[in-house]
Design a protein around this motif. Structure first.
Motif, PDB file in Angstrom:
ATOM      1  N   ILE A 177       4.928   0.856   9.139  1.00 26.82           N
ATOM      2  CA  ILE A 177       4.571  -0.558   9.357  1.00 26.82           C
ATOM      3  C   ILE A 177       4.872  -0.986  10.694  1.00 26.82           C
ATOM      4  O   ILE A 177       4.302  -1.913  11.225  1.00 26.82           O
ATOM      5  CB  ILE A 177       5.199  -1.366   8.300  1.00 26.82           C
ATOM      6  N   ALA A 178       6.092  -0.665  11.314  1.00 23.79           N
ATOM      7  CA  ALA A 178       6.781  -1.082  12.508  1.00 23.79           C
ATOM      8  C   ALA A 178       5.665  -0.599  13.646  1.00 23.79           C
ATOM      9  O   ALA A 178       5.270  -1.462  14.616  1.00 23.79           O
ATOM     10  CB  ALA A 178       8.006  -0.609  12.747  1.00 23.79           C
ATOM     11  N   ARG A 227       0.776  -1.155  -0.143  1.00 23.49           N
ATOM     12  CA  ARG A 227       0.100  -0.106  -0.173  1.00 23.49           C
ATOM     13  C   ARG A 227       0.931   1.313   0.090  1.00 23.49           C
ATOM     14  O   ARG A 227       0.404   2.262   0.166  1.00 23.49           O
ATOM     15  CB  ARG A 227      -0.809   0.094   1.211  1.00 23.49           C
ATOM     16  N   GLY A 228       2.055   1.150   0.008  1.00 24.50           N
ATOM     17  CA  GLY A 228       3.157   2.200  -0.088  1.00 24.50           C
ATOM     18  C   GLY A 228       3.371   2.837   1.070  1.00 24.50           C
ATOM     19  O   GLY A 228       3.814   3.849   1.366  1.00 24.50           O
ATOM     20  N   ARG A 229       3.238   2.114   2.094  1.00 23.53           N
ATOM     21  CA  ARG A 229       3.526   2.681   3.718  1.00 23.53           C
ATOM     22  C   ARG A 229       5.052   2.532   3.977  1.00 23.53           C
ATOM     23  O   ARG A 229       5.809   1.395   3.408  1.00 23.53           O
ATOM     24  CB  ARG A 229       2.717   2.093   4.638  1.00 23.53           C
ATOM     25  N   ASP A 235      13.946  -2.936  12.018  1.00 20.34           N
ATOM     26  CA  ASP A 235      14.752  -3.862  11.186  1.00 20.34           C
ATOM     27  C   ASP A 235      14.014  -5.034  10.762  1.00 20.34           C
ATOM     28  O   ASP A 235      14.214  -5.748   9.819  1.00 20.34           O
ATOM     29  CB  ASP A 235      15.900  -4.281  12.014  1.00 20.34           C
ATOM     30  N   THR A 236      13.125  -5.672  11.559  1.00 20.59           N
ATOM     31  CA  THR A 236      12.551  -6.957  11.273  1.00 20.59           C
ATOM     32  C   THR A 236      11.530  -6.697  10.036  1.00 20.59           C
ATOM     33  O   THR A 236      11.437  -7.337   8.937  1.00 20.59           O
ATOM     34  CB  THR A 236      11.441  -7.337  12.591  1.00 20.59           C
ATOM     35  N   VAL A 237      10.939  -5.273  10.160  1.00 22.25           N
ATOM     36  CA  VAL A 237      10.037  -5.016   8.511  1.00 22.25           C
ATOM     37  C   VAL A 237      11.130  -4.952   7.481  1.00 22.25           C
ATOM     38  O   VAL A 237      10.565  -5.489   6.376  1.00 22.25           O
ATOM     39  CB  VAL A 237       9.410  -3.683   9.204  1.00 22.25           C
ATOM     40  N   ARG A 238      12.203  -4.259   7.592  1.00 17.50           N
ATOM     41  CA  ARG A 238      12.876  -4.167   6.499  1.00 17.50           C
ATOM     42  C   ARG A 238      13.204  -5.331   6.007  1.00 17.50           C
ATOM     43  O   ARG A 238      13.301  -5.882   4.749  1.00 17.50           O
ATOM     44  CB  ARG A 238      14.097  -3.372   6.874  1.00 17.50           C
ATOM     45  N   ALA A 239      13.543  -6.513   6.883  1.00 18.44           N
ATOM     46  CA  ALA A 239      14.056  -7.883   6.541  1.00 18.44           C
ATOM     47  C   ALA A 239      13.043  -8.560   5.650  1.00 18.44           C
ATOM     48  O   ALA A 239      13.428  -9.149   4.725  1.00 18.44           O
ATOM     49  CB  ALA A 239      14.542  -8.622   7.743  1.00 18.44           C
ATOM     50  N   TRP A 240      11.961  -8.628   6.384  1.00 15.09           N
ATOM     51  CA  TRP A 240      10.768  -9.164   5.563  1.00 15.09           C
ATOM     52  C   TRP A 240      10.297  -8.697   4.243  1.00 15.09           C
ATOM     53  O   TRP A 240      10.085  -9.292   3.341  1.00 15.09           O
ATOM     54  CB  TRP A 240       9.668  -9.473   6.522  1.00 15.09           C
ATOM     55  N   ARG A 241      10.272  -7.326   4.144  1.00 15.98           N
ATOM     56  CA  ARG A 241      10.208  -6.612   2.911  1.00 15.98           C
ATOM     57  C   ARG A 241      11.303  -7.117   1.859  1.00 15.98           C
ATOM     58  O   ARG A 241      10.899  -7.304   0.643  1.00 15.98           O
ATOM     59  CB  ARG A 241      10.252  -5.269   2.975  1.00 15.98           C
TER      60      ARG A 241
END
Length: 380
Positions: free
Chosen positions: A43-44, A36-38, A52-58
Motif C-alpha cells: 500500500i505504501a 483487498r488484503g494488501r 508508518d502513515t499507512v499503518r496509522a490510518w489502518r
C-alpha cells in the motif's frame, strides 16, 4: 479488514470523487487497499506514503470507522487576547468617538486598533483582528443611518390619512373614479454646471467621464405634483421657492385634465408655504382642495413625490453638465413627457398596520429611554 456495503460505497466516493480533499482521498485509498488484503508495504508503494502513515490510518479506521478518518481537534496556537480584552474592544466600538475624547466622527478598524493599543487595552493588534471581533456581533461602527424624531402629537392621524389615500380610501370611504390623489413638493437648487471640458461618452471597458472643473450657470427650483394612482407628473421651474410659485403649480395642476379648475373651484382650500419661515417643513404641508359636487377631489400631499425626485436626480441631474438654466428647464420638461408616457404607479407597501407597529416600537423605546433617564437622575 472487512467493510460493509455502505462503508465501501462511501470510501469509493471519497477515494475517487473530484471534489474530495486530497488528504481524505489518500486515507480512503489506504483503507480500500487494506480491505483487498494488501500488505502495508505494498500500500505504501502504490500510494506513495510512508509505511508508518499507512499503518496509522489502518489502525484508526479499525478502531473508529469512517469518522476516524477525519482530522482530530488540535489545540492550535494559544490565544493572544483574552475575552476581557475582546469585550473592551467591542465596548469601545459601541461608543461615539467624540464621547471618548477622540476627534473622529466614526470608528474604523484601523482607528480602533490604534486606540486599543494607545489605551493599553491590548498590545499591538491588527485591523483585521479587530474586524473579526466586531463581525462576531455584527458591529459596524463605520456605518450610520439617519432618522427623524416624531414631534407632531397628531402624526399618527395625519400619516394614516395619507396612507389611506394611497389605498384610495378617505375617511373610511373608497375614492370614486373621478377622485385623485396628488403628492407635491419642491426640489431646490437644481444647478447648471458647465464643465470646462466636454463630457466623454462611455466606451469599451470605460465609463463615461465628466470633467471635475465647472463654471456655475445659476440654479433654479423644480416644483412638481405627482398623481399617485395614475403615475403622471406635472412640474414647473421657478427662480426660487415660496408660496407664490407653489400656488402657480397648484393652478397648473388644477387646469390640467382630468382635474379642471372649474370642478374644484367650489371647494374650500387651505394653503401653507412649501417651506416654513424658520426653514423647517410644516407638518401638514401642501394644499387640500375638496369639491362639493360630484367632481374631482384633488389632494396634494408630500410623500411619493420624493421617490419621483430621486428618479429625476439619477436620470436627469446627475452628472450635472448643463450649459445654462434654459437647458436645465428643457431637459426637465422633456423628461416629464418621457416619464408620463411609460411610467407605472409606485408599488407602495407601507400600510397603516405597518405604521401602527412602527409607532408602537418607537413608543416602547421612548418609554425605556425615559425610565433610564429617571433612574440616572435618582441615582445622582
Amino acid at each position: 479488514m472487512l467493510l460493509t456495503t455502505a462503508e465501501r460505497e462511501r470510501l469509493k466516493k471519497m477515494a475517487y470523487g473530484h471534489k474530495t480533499e486530497y488528504r481524505l482521498r489518500v486515507r480512503a485509498q489506504v483503507v480500500l487497499h487494506a480491505a483487498r488484503g494488501r500488505s502495508n508495504a505494498r500500500i505504501a508503494r502504490e500510494t506513495g506514503l510512508h509505511m508508518d502513515t499507512v499503518r496509522a490510518w489502518r489502525g484508526r479506521f479499525a478502531a473508529g470507522g469512517l469518522p476516524a478518518l477525519a482530522d482530530r481537534k488540535r489545540s492550535g496556537r494559544p490565544a493572544r487576547f483574552t475575552p476581557v480584552q475582546i469585550a473592551e474592544a467591542k465596548a469601545l466600538a459601541c461608543q461615539l468617538p467624540a464621547e471618548t475624547g477622540v476627534p473622529l466622527a466614526r470608528w474604523s478598524c484601523p482607528e480602533l486598533a490604534a486606540e486599543l493599543t494607545a489605551r493599553g487595552i491590548t498590545d499591538t493588534v491588527s485591523a483585521s483582528t479587530v474586524r473579526r471581533w466586531l463581525r462576531e456581533d455584527a458591529l459596524k461602527p463605520w456605518q450610520y443611518r439617519s432618522w427623524i424624531f416624531i414631534r407632531d402629537p397628531d402624526f399618527r392621524a395625519k400619516a394614516q390619512r395619507v396612507l389611506d389615500l394611497y389605498t384610495r380610501t378617505f375617511e373610511g370611504a373608497p375614492l370614486g373614479e373621478d377622485e385623485y390623489v396628488l403628492s407635491s413638493d419642491e426640489k431646490t437648487s437644481v444647478q447648471a454646471r458647465c464643465r470646462c471640458h466636454p463630457t466623454l461618452a462611455p466606451g469599451r471597458a470605460r465609463a463615461m467621464r465628466v470633467n471635475h472643473e465647472y463654471g456655475r450657470g445659476g440654479a433654479l427650483a423644480y416644483l412638481a405634483a405627482y398623481d399617485v394612482h395614475r403615475a403622471k407628473d406635472f412640474g414647473r421651474c421657478e427662480p426660487k421657492t415660496g408660496i407664490v410659485p407653489f400656488m402657480a403649480l397648484v393652478a397648473q395642476a388644477m387646469a390640467t385634465e382630468p382635474y379642471p379648475a372649474r370642478n374644484a373651484s367650489s371647494g374650500s382650500s387651505t394653503t401653507a408655504p412649501p417651506t416654513g419661515e424658520e426653514g423647517h417643513r410644516p407638518s401638514d404641508q401642501g394644499v387640500s382642495e375638496r369639491g362639493h359636487g360630484p367632481h374631482s377631489h384633488p389632494r396634494l400631499l408630500d410623500q411619493q413625490i420624493e421617490i419621483f425626485f430621486s428618479i429625476v436626480q439619477r436620470k436627469v441631474v446627475q452628472p450635472n453638465d448643463f450649459t445654462d438654466l434654459p437647458e436645465v428647464r428643457d431637459r426637465l420638461r422633456a423628461f416629464e413627457d418621457r416619464y408620463n408616457a411609460t411610467a407605472q404607479p409606485f408599488q407602495w407597501k407601507f400600510t397603516t398596520s405597518d405604521l401602527v407597529d412602527l409607532l408602537t416600537r418607537l413608543d416602547r423605546h421612548t418609554l425605556a429611554d425615559r425610565h433610564q433617564e429617571s433612574s440616572v437622575a435618582l441615582a445622582a
